[in-house]
Motif scaffolding. Structure first.
Motif, short mmCIF file in Angstrom:
data_model
loop_
_atom_site.label_atom_id
_atom_site.label_comp_id
_atom_site.label_asym_id
_atom_site.label_seq_id
_atom_site.Cartn_x
_atom_site.Cartn_y
_atom_site.Cartn_z
N GLU A 20 0.33 -7.02 41.10
CA GLU A 20 0.17 -7.06 42.56
C GLU A 20 1.51 -6.73 43.22
O GLU A 20 2.56 -7.20 42.81
CB GLU A 20 -0.29 -8.43 43.03
CG GLU A 20 -0.46 -8.50 44.53
CD GLU A 20 -0.92 -9.86 45.02
OE1 GLU A 20 -1.67 -9.89 45.99
OE2 GLU A 20 -0.51 -10.89 44.43
N TYR A 21 1.45 -5.92 44.27
CA TYR A 21 2.64 -5.56 45.02
C TYR A 21 2.63 -6.30 46.35
O TYR A 21 1.58 -6.44 46.98
CB TYR A 21 2.71 -4.05 45.26
CG TYR A 21 3.01 -3.28 44.01
CD1 TYR A 21 4.31 -2.95 43.69
CD2 TYR A 21 2.00 -2.91 43.13
CE1 TYR A 21 4.61 -2.25 42.52
CE2 TYR A 21 2.29 -2.22 41.97
CZ TYR A 21 3.59 -1.89 41.68
OH TYR A 21 3.87 -1.21 40.53
N ILE A 22 3.81 -6.75 46.76
CA ILE A 22 3.96 -7.49 48.02
C ILE A 22 5.05 -6.81 48.83
O ILE A 22 6.14 -6.55 48.32
CB ILE A 22 4.34 -8.96 47.76
CG1 ILE A 22 3.24 -9.64 46.94
CG2 ILE A 22 4.58 -9.69 49.07
CD1 ILE A 22 3.62 -11.02 46.44
N LEU A 23 4.72 -6.51 50.09
CA LEU A 23 5.71 -5.95 51.00
C LEU A 23 6.32 -7.09 51.80
O LEU A 23 5.60 -7.86 52.43
CB LEU A 23 5.04 -4.95 51.95
CG LEU A 23 5.94 -4.32 53.01
CD1 LEU A 23 7.04 -3.50 52.36
CD2 LEU A 23 5.12 -3.48 53.97
N LEU A 24 7.63 -7.23 51.72
CA LEU A 24 8.35 -8.28 52.43
C LEU A 24 9.05 -7.65 53.62
O LEU A 24 9.82 -6.70 53.47
CB LEU A 24 9.36 -8.96 51.52
CG LEU A 24 10.36 -9.89 52.19
CD1 LEU A 24 9.65 -11.10 52.78
CD2 LEU A 24 11.43 -10.32 51.21
N MET A 25 8.77 -8.15 54.81
CA MET A 25 9.44 -7.68 56.02
C MET A 25 10.20 -8.85 56.62
O MET A 25 9.68 -9.95 56.75
CB MET A 25 8.41 -7.15 57.03
CG MET A 25 7.71 -5.91 56.56
SD MET A 25 6.67 -5.15 57.82
CE MET A 25 5.24 -6.22 57.77
N LEU B 114 7.94 -12.06 56.56
CA LEU B 114 6.50 -11.86 56.54
C LEU B 114 6.16 -11.14 55.25
O LEU B 114 6.76 -10.10 54.94
CB LEU B 114 6.07 -11.02 57.75
CG LEU B 114 4.61 -10.64 57.79
CD1 LEU B 114 3.74 -11.88 58.01
CD2 LEU B 114 4.36 -9.65 58.90
N ASN B 115 5.23 -11.69 54.48
CA ASN B 115 4.78 -11.09 53.23
C ASN B 115 3.39 -10.52 53.41
O ASN B 115 2.50 -11.21 53.91
CB ASN B 115 4.75 -12.12 52.11
CG ASN B 115 6.11 -12.69 51.83
OD1 ASN B 115 7.09 -11.98 51.77
ND2 ASN B 115 6.18 -13.99 51.66
N ILE B 116 3.19 -9.28 52.98
CA ILE B 116 1.87 -8.66 52.98
C ILE B 116 1.53 -8.37 51.53
O ILE B 116 2.19 -7.56 50.88
CB ILE B 116 1.83 -7.37 53.82
CG1 ILE B 116 2.22 -7.68 55.26
CG2 ILE B 116 0.46 -6.72 53.75
CD1 ILE B 116 2.31 -6.47 56.15
N SER B 117 0.52 -9.07 51.01
CA SER B 117 0.14 -8.87 49.61
C SER B 117 -0.94 -7.80 49.50
O SER B 117 -1.58 -7.44 50.48
CB SER B 117 -0.34 -10.18 49.00
OG SER B 117 -1.45 -10.66 49.72
N GLY B 118 -1.10 -7.30 48.31
CA GLY B 118 -2.13 -6.29 48.06
C GLY B 118 -1.73 -4.90 48.52
O GLY B 118 -2.58 -4.04 48.73
N VAL B 119 -0.44 -4.66 48.66
CA VAL B 119 0.05 -3.35 49.08
C VAL B 119 -0.10 -2.37 47.93
O VAL B 119 0.16 -2.70 46.78
CB VAL B 119 1.54 -3.44 49.50
CG1 VAL B 119 2.10 -2.08 49.86
CG2 VAL B 119 1.69 -4.40 50.66
N LYS B 120 -0.56 -1.16 48.24
CA LYS B 120 -0.72 -0.17 47.18
C LYS B 120 0.65 0.25 46.64
O LYS B 120 1.61 0.37 47.40
CB LYS B 120 -1.53 1.02 47.67
CG LYS B 120 -0.92 1.79 48.82
CD LYS B 120 -1.83 2.92 49.26
CE LYS B 120 -1.13 3.72 50.36
NZ LYS B 120 -1.90 4.89 50.74
N PRO B 121 0.77 0.45 45.35
CA PRO B 121 2.07 0.74 44.74
C PRO B 121 2.65 2.08 45.17
O PRO B 121 3.85 2.26 45.15
CB PRO B 121 1.79 0.72 43.24
CG PRO B 121 0.33 0.89 43.10
CD PRO B 121 -0.30 0.34 44.35
#
Length: 51
Positions: free
Chosen positions: A2-7, A19-26
């Motif tokens: 699983e990839y997580i985008l951290l802003m 802010l973490n957004i999980s399920g980001v496409k790789p």
């Protein structure tokens, strides 16, 4: 995997907020990441106004 985008943002008080957004496409491109960084805060603020 699983990839997580951290802003990370600075609040009006100068404090750091994450802010973490999980399920980001790789295969997220730099342009797509930048679009998220620009649009998400605007969308989030509108959500707060509605509630």
């Amino acid at each position: 995997m699983e990839y997580i985008l951290l802003m990370s943002f600075l609040t009006e008080n100068g404090e750091k907020s994450n802010l973490n957004i999980s399920g980001v496409k790789p295969e997220l491109t730099p342009a797509e990441r930048n679009t998220l960084l620009v649009l998400f805060p605007k969308i989030f603020l509108e959500m707060i106004k509605v509630n």
